[in-house]
Scaffold this motif. Sequence first.
Motif, PDB file in Angstrom:
ATOM      1  N   ASP A  34       1.049  -1.181  -0.084  1.00  0.00           N
ATOM      2  CA  ASP A  34      -0.050   0.119   0.066  1.00  0.00           C
ATOM      3  C   ASP A  34       0.828   1.083   0.065  1.00  0.00           C
ATOM      4  OD1 ASP A  34      -2.618  -1.192   0.328  1.00  0.00           O
ATOM      5  OD2 ASP A  34      -1.941  -2.010   2.028  1.00  0.00           O
ATOM      6  N   ILE A  35       2.045   1.356   0.897  1.00  0.00           N
ATOM      7  CA  ILE A  35       2.578   2.457   0.877  1.00  0.00           C
ATOM      8  C   ILE A  35       3.527   2.558  -0.365  1.00  0.00           C
ATOM      9  CG2 ILE A  35       4.878   3.370   2.073  1.00  0.00           C
ATOM     10  CD1 ILE A  35       4.414   1.824   4.280  1.00  0.00           C
ATOM     11  N   GLN A  36       3.955   1.409  -1.280  1.00  0.00           N
ATOM     12  CA  GLN A  36       4.643   1.454  -2.349  1.00  0.00           C
ATOM     13  C   GLN A  36       3.749   2.074  -3.514  1.00  0.00           C
ATOM     14  OE1 GLN A  36       7.921   0.925  -2.865  1.00  0.00           O
ATOM     15  NE2 GLN A  36       7.417   1.991  -4.742  1.00  0.00           N
ATOM     16  N   ASP A  37       2.485   1.666  -3.493  1.00  0.00           N
ATOM     17  CA  ASP A  37       1.583   2.115  -4.308  1.00  0.00           C
ATOM     18  C   ASP A  37       1.393   3.794  -4.179  1.00  0.00           C
ATOM     19  OD1 ASP A  37      -0.806   1.775  -6.008  1.00  0.00           O
ATOM     20  OD2 ASP A  37      -2.013   2.208  -4.382  1.00  0.00           O
ATOM     21  N   GLY A 101       4.019  23.984   3.285  1.00  0.00           N
ATOM     22  CA  GLY A 101       4.719  24.526   4.280  1.00  0.00           C
ATOM     23  C   GLY A 101       4.313  23.689   5.774  1.00  0.00           C
ATOM     24  N   SER A 102       3.642  22.589   5.644  1.00  0.00           N
ATOM     25  CA  SER A 102       3.646  21.745   6.885  1.00  0.00           C
ATOM     26  C   SER A 102       3.508  20.081   6.097  1.00  0.00           C
ATOM     27  CB  SER A 102       2.280  22.116   7.409  1.00  0.00           C
ATOM     28  OG  SER A 102       1.040  21.656   6.796  1.00  0.00           O
ATOM     29  N   ILE A 103       3.419  19.381   7.373  1.00  0.00           N
ATOM     30  CA  ILE A 103       3.212  17.883   7.111  1.00  0.00           C
ATOM     31  C   ILE A 103       2.129  17.373   6.354  1.00  0.00           C
ATOM     32  CG2 ILE A 103       2.192  17.526   9.425  1.00  0.00           C
ATOM     33  CD1 ILE A 103       3.601  14.755   9.735  1.00  0.00           C
ATOM     34  N   LYS A 104       1.147  18.617   6.174  1.00  0.00           N
ATOM     35  CA  LYS A 104      -0.145  18.378   5.471  1.00  0.00           C
ATOM     36  C   LYS A 104       0.192  18.387   4.001  1.00  0.00           C
ATOM     37  CE  LYS A 104      -3.020  18.154   9.024  1.00  0.00           C
ATOM     38  NZ  LYS A 104      -1.966  18.917  10.064  1.00  0.00           N
ATOM     39  N   ALA A 105       1.547  18.712   3.688  1.00  0.00           N
ATOM     40  CA  ALA A 105       1.743  18.468   2.285  1.00  0.00           C
ATOM     41  C   ALA A 105       1.944  17.103   1.854  1.00  0.00           C
ATOM     42  CB  ALA A 105       3.041  19.492   1.959  1.00  0.00           C
ATOM     43  N   ARG A 106       2.121  16.341   2.540  1.00  0.00           N
ATOM     44  CA  ARG A 106       2.245  14.915   2.500  1.00  0.00           C
ATOM     45  C   ARG A 106       0.884  14.210   2.049  1.00  0.00           C
ATOM     46  NH1 ARG A 106       7.534  13.422   3.445  1.00  0.00           N
ATOM     47  NH2 ARG A 106       8.781  14.868   4.819  1.00  0.00           N
ATOM     48  N   TYR A 234       0.918  10.265   3.996  1.00  0.00           N
ATOM     49  CA  TYR A 234       2.092  10.428   4.962  1.00  0.00           C
ATOM     50  C   TYR A 234       2.784   9.288   4.962  1.00  0.00           C
ATOM     51  CZ  TYR A 234      -1.201  14.066   6.786  1.00  0.00           C
ATOM     52  OH  TYR A 234      -1.974  15.193   7.109  1.00  0.00           O
ATOM     53  N   SER A 235       2.529   7.993   5.068  1.00  0.00           N
ATOM     54  CA  SER A 235       3.439   6.923   5.134  1.00  0.00           C
ATOM     55  C   SER A 235       4.598   6.914   4.251  1.00  0.00           C
ATOM     56  CB  SER A 235       2.695   5.517   4.971  1.00  0.00           C
ATOM     57  OG  SER A 235       2.481   5.171   3.829  1.00  0.00           O
ATOM     58  N   VAL A 236       4.570   7.365   3.130  1.00  0.00           N
ATOM     59  CA  VAL A 236       5.680   7.427   2.108  1.00  0.00           C
ATOM     60  C   VAL A 236       6.921   7.949   2.783  1.00  0.00           C
ATOM     61  CG1 VAL A 236       6.356   8.364  -0.121  1.00  0.00           C
ATOM     62  CG2 VAL A 236       4.109   7.448   0.161  1.00  0.00           C
ATOM     63  N   ALA A 237       6.805   9.008   3.843  1.00  0.00           N
ATOM     64  CA  ALA A 237       7.754   9.774   4.390  1.00  0.00           C
ATOM     65  C   ALA A 237       8.834   8.798   4.743  1.00  0.00           C
ATOM     66  CB  ALA A 237       7.414  10.540   5.479  1.00  0.00           C
ATOM     67  N   GLY A 271       0.658   9.277  12.570  1.00  0.00           N
ATOM     68  CA  GLY A 271       0.362   8.009  12.581  1.00  0.00           C
ATOM     69  C   GLY A 271       0.905   7.280  11.182  1.00  0.00           C
ATOM     70  N   GLY A 272       0.436   8.061  10.037  1.00  0.00           N
ATOM     71  CA  GLY A 272       1.003   7.677   8.800  1.00  0.00           C
ATOM     72  C   GLY A 272       2.330   7.489   8.742  1.00  0.00           C
ATOM     73  N   VAL A 273       3.110   8.676   9.189  1.00  0.00           N
ATOM     74  CA  VAL A 273       4.606   8.679   9.065  1.00  0.00           C
ATOM     75  C   VAL A 273       4.979   7.846   9.924  1.00  0.00           C
ATOM     76  CG1 VAL A 273       6.474  10.063   9.933  1.00  0.00           C
ATOM     77  CG2 VAL A 273       4.507  11.253   8.837  1.00  0.00           C
ATOM     78  N   ALA A 274       4.653   7.331  11.195  1.00  0.00           N
ATOM     79  CA  ALA A 274       5.092   6.337  12.174  1.00  0.00           C
ATOM     80  C   ALA A 274       4.851   4.836  11.314  1.00  0.00           C
ATOM     81  CB  ALA A 274       4.318   6.359  13.448  1.00  0.00           C
ATOM     82  N   PHE A 275       3.907   4.610  10.746  1.00  0.00           N
ATOM     83  CA  PHE A 275       3.328   3.481  10.112  1.00  0.00           C
ATOM     84  C   PHE A 275       4.668   3.287   9.123  1.00  0.00           C
ATOM     85  CE2 PHE A 275       1.087   1.428   6.469  1.00  0.00           C
ATOM     86  CZ  PHE A 275       1.176  -0.110   7.069  1.00  0.00           C
TER      87      PHE A 275
END
Length: 434
Positions: A34-37, A101-106, A234-237, A271-275
């Motif tokens: 899912d992250i790769q997608d 300019g924030s994490i929401k850009a992810r 977010y998780s792509v980070a 959560g997405g980043v941590a995942f």
Amino acid sequence: LIADLEEEKEFIWFNPKILSQNDASKSISLNHQDIQDAADRLDRFRPYISKVFPQTVRSYGQIESPIIEIKQIKNALANLTGQKLAGRLFMKADSELPISGSIKARGGIYEVLKFAETIAIREGILDLNDSYAKLDDDEFKKTFARYTILVGSTGNLGLSIGIMGAQLGFKVVVHMSAEAKQWKKELLRSKGVSVVEHEGDYGKAVEEGRNSAAADEYSYFIDDENSKDLFLGYSVAGQRLKTQLEEKNIIVDKEHPLFVYLPCGVGGGPGGVAFGLKECFGDNIHCFFAEPTQSACMFLGMYTSLHDSISVQDFGIANKTCADGLAVGRPSGFVGQLMDLLLSGVYTVTDNNLYRYLTLMKDKEDIELEPSALAGLPGIAHILKNGVNYISKYGLEPHMENATHIMWATGGSMVPQEIRDQDYLTGQRLDLDQ
Ligand SMILES: *Cc1c(COP(=O)(O)O)cnc(C)c1O
């Protein structure tokens, strides 16, 4: 802990339900694929992004932020807290993310792009193998103009979705609580986005947005509390950070643990980043969320296992904080249940200290952030002071000198200078709450 919460004291909680990465991944419905997608989809959009946002030309349309070692503030933090702080401290500068300019850009931008791609493919005007630069053509803008994207937001999510959505040609309506920062509302209106203000807090704003989208096939509601697309954006980070650490020759393994401190509002971003990070670094990474003492909703949901059935308001806490990106009283249930298995813990920070750190960051590193973004800074001190049992549970005592700590600086570069200056002066007048 609940007494500390009610008295608005800082505390740290270690999550007893955390599992090893191996066991956790068996119980989680999302996975590496899912992250790769999501990563592949973001890559498909790079020709478009670099065309319409010139600030991304140098990164070939990749929306990514730098990682910076922050030695001066680490020393200052050691002095302020009277602690020796072993290991190295870095800042992940999502405050510098292009476009918003924030994490929401992810997550925010990712979900809008995915929606645009879905429509364009359904209409037969886009193929997965096309160069997506053509999404800037009038044909696409006309198609997207038939659709309205709605979102409820404390501010930064609205900015990301508003800027990206308007650029593609969508109509965008952002529902905001009346307390959301004035400059964010004005900026959005200047891009042609409709901003609807609501009395009461963010939860209510989200509810109204959701209701007005429900019955209309040309309306798409971006659901900050439940969206898997946001979460995966977010998780792509995770992969991106892994590459950056490798480039800096920073090792992460059993003898070189990685600690990451993520400011948390409703939970999707951190959560997405941590995942994504756990997928990359497994049991060698330790993720902590940071919340304002007034808005410790994710702590409350996870600690009681009641998740989105409990709110800070149930304890008479007002959810009033200078950290507008974190001003959430009720957590995402979807994220909380996933985090039960992955998150190391949660700590809280007072508003005073957020301002104090904001000023310190400017003085020591010449970096300007918004208050929310500072919540990750004291993580290193919290862990080293109160995490003795945690550290020994993972056998990390001999390795803490080799540890890497990362504060995730989630926003700030869009804040008008006048407001930055006010925030700086506020922090200058304050002593640290210990
Ligand atoms: C939104 C936001 C967060 C937290 O993200 P959630 O998905 O709400 O948990 C952190 N920092 C800033 C600056 C934000 O805008």
